[in-house]
Scaffold this motif. Structure first.
Motif, PDB file in Angstrom:
ATOM      1  N   PRO A 123     -13.678  -3.038  36.358  1.00  0.00           N
ATOM      2  CA  PRO A 123     -13.281  -1.715  36.885  1.00  0.00           C
ATOM      3  C   PRO A 123     -12.075  -1.762  37.825  1.00  0.00           C
ATOM      4  CG  PRO A 123     -15.632  -2.163  37.263  1.00  0.00           C
ATOM      5  CD  PRO A 123     -14.985  -3.454  36.905  1.00  0.00           C
ATOM      6  N   ALA A 124     -11.515  -2.933  38.036  1.00  0.00           N
ATOM      7  CA  ALA A 124     -10.417  -3.054  39.000  1.00  0.00           C
ATOM      8  C   ALA A 124      -9.247  -2.144  38.631  1.00  0.00           C
ATOM      9  CB  ALA A 124      -9.947  -4.505  39.075  1.00  0.00           C
ATOM     10  N   ARG A 125      -8.660  -1.569  39.651  1.00  0.00           N
ATOM     11  CA  ARG A 125      -7.471  -0.717  39.490  1.00  0.00           C
ATOM     12  C   ARG A 125      -6.384  -1.288  40.389  1.00  0.00           C
ATOM     13  NH1 ARG A 125      -7.445   5.618  41.351  1.00  0.00           N
ATOM     14  NH2 ARG A 125      -5.205   5.780  41.754  1.00  0.00           N
ATOM     15  N   ALA A 126      -5.480  -2.016  39.774  1.00  0.00           N
ATOM     16  CA  ALA A 126      -4.494  -2.776  40.539  1.00  0.00           C
ATOM     17  C   ALA A 126      -3.121  -2.125  40.479  1.00  0.00           C
ATOM     18  CB  ALA A 126      -4.416  -4.203  40.002  1.00  0.00           C
ATOM     19  N   THR A 127      -2.255  -2.573  41.373  1.00  0.00           N
ATOM     20  CA  THR A 127      -0.848  -2.206  41.370  1.00  0.00           C
ATOM     21  C   THR A 127      -0.053  -3.442  40.945  1.00  0.00           C
ATOM     22  OG1 THR A 127      -0.322  -2.904  43.626  1.00  0.00           O
ATOM     23  CG2 THR A 127      -1.350  -0.734  43.362  1.00  0.00           C
ATOM     24  N   PRO A 128       1.227  -3.272  40.628  1.00  0.00           N
ATOM     25  CA  PRO A 128       2.014  -4.463  40.271  1.00  0.00           C
ATOM     26  C   PRO A 128       2.022  -5.529  41.356  1.00  0.00           C
ATOM     27  CG  PRO A 128       3.166  -2.480  39.580  1.00  0.00           C
ATOM     28  CD  PRO A 128       1.985  -2.018  40.379  1.00  0.00           C
ATOM     29  N   LEU A 129       1.901  -5.121  42.625  1.00  0.00           N
ATOM     30  CA  LEU A 129       1.973  -6.089  43.712  1.00  0.00           C
ATOM     31  C   LEU A 129       0.649  -6.804  43.979  1.00  0.00           C
ATOM     32  CD1 LEU A 129       4.199  -4.216  46.343  1.00  0.00           C
ATOM     33  CD2 LEU A 129       4.855  -6.096  44.835  1.00  0.00           C
ATOM     34  N   ASN A 130      -0.474  -6.156  43.712  1.00  0.00           N
ATOM     35  CA  ASN A 130      -1.751  -6.807  44.024  1.00  0.00           C
ATOM     36  C   ASN A 130      -2.578  -7.161  42.800  1.00  0.00           C
ATOM     37  OD1 ASN A 130      -3.003  -4.429  43.196  1.00  0.00           O
ATOM     38  ND2 ASN A 130      -3.755  -3.860  45.220  1.00  0.00           N
ATOM     39  N   ALA A 131      -1.976  -7.092  41.612  1.00  0.00           N
ATOM     40  CA  ALA A 131      -2.715  -7.401  40.387  1.00  0.00           C
ATOM     41  C   ALA A 131      -3.236  -8.830  40.383  1.00  0.00           C
ATOM     42  CB  ALA A 131      -1.819  -7.160  39.171  1.00  0.00           C
ATOM     43  N   PHE A 132      -2.582  -9.732  41.121  1.00  0.00           N
ATOM     44  CA  PHE A 132      -3.024 -11.127  41.173  1.00  0.00           C
ATOM     45  C   PHE A 132      -4.424 -11.252  41.757  1.00  0.00           C
ATOM     46  CE2 PHE A 132      -1.539 -10.408  45.443  1.00  0.00           C
ATOM     47  CZ  PHE A 132      -2.315 -11.232  46.242  1.00  0.00           C
ATOM     48  N   LYS A 133      -4.857 -10.264  42.537  1.00  0.00           N
ATOM     49  CA  LYS A 133      -6.174 -10.336  43.162  1.00  0.00           C
ATOM     50  C   LYS A 133      -7.313 -10.310  42.140  1.00  0.00           C
ATOM     51  CE  LYS A 133      -5.567  -8.566  47.853  1.00  0.00           C
ATOM     52  NZ  LYS A 133      -6.238  -7.749  48.881  1.00  0.00           N
ATOM     53  N   VAL A 134      -7.088  -9.691  41.012  1.00  0.00           N
ATOM     54  CA  VAL A 134      -8.136  -9.605  39.995  1.00  0.00           C
ATOM     55  C   VAL A 134      -8.496 -11.003  39.504  1.00  0.00           C
ATOM     56  CG1 VAL A 134      -8.745  -8.690  37.723  1.00  0.00           C
ATOM     57  CG2 VAL A 134      -7.404  -7.287  39.327  1.00  0.00           C
ATOM     58  N   GLU A 135      -7.505 -11.766  39.105  1.00  0.00           N
ATOM     59  CA  GLU A 135      -7.758 -13.123  38.631  1.00  0.00           C
ATOM     60  C   GLU A 135      -8.206 -14.033  39.776  1.00  0.00           C
ATOM     61  OE1 GLU A 135      -8.230 -16.317  36.060  1.00  0.00           O
ATOM     62  OE2 GLU A 135      -8.068 -14.143  35.697  1.00  0.00           O
ATOM     63  N   LEU A 136      -7.641 -13.827  40.956  1.00  0.00           N
ATOM     64  CA  LEU A 136      -8.026 -14.639  42.103  1.00  0.00           C
ATOM     65  C   LEU A 136      -9.506 -14.453  42.424  1.00  0.00           C
ATOM     66  CD1 LEU A 136      -7.253 -16.525  44.441  1.00  0.00           C
ATOM     67  CD2 LEU A 136      -6.614 -14.483  45.752  1.00  0.00           C
ATOM     68  N   ALA A 137      -9.976 -13.218  42.440  1.00  0.00           N
ATOM     69  CA  ALA A 137     -11.382 -12.955  42.728  1.00  0.00           C
ATOM     70  C   ALA A 137     -12.285 -13.585  41.677  1.00  0.00           C
ATOM     71  CB  ALA A 137     -11.621 -11.451  42.804  1.00  0.00           C
ATOM     72  N   ARG A 138     -11.878 -13.508  40.420  1.00  0.00           N
ATOM     73  CA  ARG A 138     -12.684 -14.135  39.362  1.00  0.00           C
ATOM     74  C   ARG A 138     -12.774 -15.643  39.562  1.00  0.00           C
ATOM     75  NH1 ARG A 138      -9.862 -10.390  34.701  1.00  0.00           N
ATOM     76  NH2 ARG A 138     -11.478  -8.769  34.636  1.00  0.00           N
ATOM     77  N   ARG A 139     -11.670 -16.247  39.899  1.00  0.00           N
ATOM     78  CA  ARG A 139     -11.655 -17.708  40.038  1.00  0.00           C
ATOM     79  C   ARG A 139     -12.491 -18.179  41.220  1.00  0.00           C
ATOM     80  NH1 ARG A 139      -5.923 -20.356  38.198  1.00  0.00           N
ATOM     81  NH2 ARG A 139      -5.606 -19.102  36.318  1.00  0.00           N
ATOM     82  N   ILE A 140     -12.423 -17.460  42.347  1.00  0.00           N
ATOM     83  CA  ILE A 140     -13.207 -17.943  43.481  1.00  0.00           C
ATOM     84  C   ILE A 140     -14.701 -17.660  43.283  1.00  0.00           C
ATOM     85  CG2 ILE A 140     -11.262 -17.746  45.052  1.00  0.00           C
ATOM     86  CD1 ILE A 140     -12.733 -15.371  46.354  1.00  0.00           C
TER      87      ILE A 140
END
Length: 331
Positions: A299-316
């Motif tokens: 359900p994540a709704r990201a912007t071009p600047l914070n889209a990296f957080k989606v993959e980062l959260a999954r990895r941690i």
């Protein structure tokens, strides 16, 4: 210069009565956030009621193995309490990683629950901000939003919730106790932190004059083996880009009543219920960990600047699960 009156409360009832009777007043505890907001003209109370003399510093054992933490207990005292170190290491880790030693010695647990967002636009009185001035707009939507939220966001606010320790408290189903003009109330933590929706200025359900007096943490034997994992831009004191609190009980390699919560990526401490449903009753292993993490961030709704957080959260999430289950491969 804005004049501000100041008084010290001698008892809980007196503090509540004083603040409740004056809509321009506010409680003052450690002040580690509030004083900054006063200087920045973001908060504009005309009266501060200092509550530091109130008898709300206890760290008490509960019969179920849980804890009751007074709202004025300092973060440093809670982090070093033997019962916290032994039974709830994820709370201690979040406290130690959440602030510098100086701030931990000043900041109170109740104040941590009530702290305001660290969004730079909220703290800039010249920028439109729906949290600060409802209906004015959200500058972060099209601004510099690298550190902002990707879960629980709305068209009115994408500010990240700042607390570290609220994340393990969310995973542990903690409850907030308050006293106010209507008497004592108890809030589930999930209800205490609403998503912004179209009313981002309503950050808590508490009324004016309602005082947080304690935090109840239910007993959970599995929490003795738990962790709080935080990723940030620098190793020294910094807010989370993404964090995870995890309690993972297992029997014969099968996951039991798992508890997961995320920080740094949402508008509130985020209970990872999608992931929990997938993992509960499943054999521990990287494949199911990755699937659960993937589903949680859908359900994540990201912007071009914070889209990296989606993959980062999954990895941690995967890293925390592998660490606690002993399935992480050496690298």
């Amino acid at each position: 210069m804005r004049p501000i009156s100041y008084s010290r409360a001698g008892d809980v009832a007196g503090a509540i009565a004083t603040v409740a009777s004056d809509p321009t007043s506010d409680f003052l505890a450690g002040g580690t956030t509030e004083v900054d907001l006063l200087r920045q003209n973001v908060m504009l109370p005309r009266r501060l009621v200092d509550i530091n003399d109130l008898p709300l510093t206890q760290i008490e054992d509960r019969p179920d193995g849980g804890l009751y933490i007074g709202a004025l207990a300092r973060m440093s005292d809670v982090a070093e309490a033997p019962t916290v170190r032994e039974r709830f290491p994820l709370i201690r880790e979040a406290l130690v990683l959440g602030a510098s030693a100086q701030l931990r010695n000043m900041a109170s647990m109740g104040g941590n629950m009530m702290q305001r967002t660290r969004c730079a636009y909220f703290r800039d009185a010249a920028s439109p901000c729906n949290k600060r001035e409802p209906g004015s707009g959200c500058s972060a939507l099209d601004g510099f939003n690298r550190g902002h939220a990707v879960l629980g966001v709305s068209d009115h606010c994408i500010a990240t919730h700042p607390s570290d320790v609220a994340v393990p408290l969310m995973a542990l189903d903690a409850r907030i106790h308050t006293e106010g003009p209507r008497g004592r109330r108890v809030y589930a933590l999930d209800d205490f932190f609403p998503e912004p929706g179209d009313t981002p200025h309503l950050e808590h359900p508490v009324e004016h004059g309602e005082l947080v007096v304690g935090i109840e943490v239910p007993g959970m034997p599995a929490a003795r083996t738990s962790l709080y994992l935080k990723v940030r831009d620098r190793e020294s004191y910094e807010f989370a880009l993404a964090s995870v609190a995890a309690v993972v009980p297992m029997t014969d390699g099968v996951i039991g009543d798992i508890r997961l919560a995320l920080g740094g990526v949402a508008t509130k401490p985020w209970r990872a219920r999608r992931a929990e449903r997938i993992l509960r009753g499943a054999p521990a292993g990287r494949e199911v960990f990755e699937r659960a993490a993937f589903e949680e961030l859908l359900p994540a709704r990201a912007t071009p600047l914070n889209a990296f957080k989606v993959e980062l959260a999954r990895r941690i999430m995967v890293r925390a699960l592998e660490t606690l289950t002993g399935t992480r491969s050496p690298s």
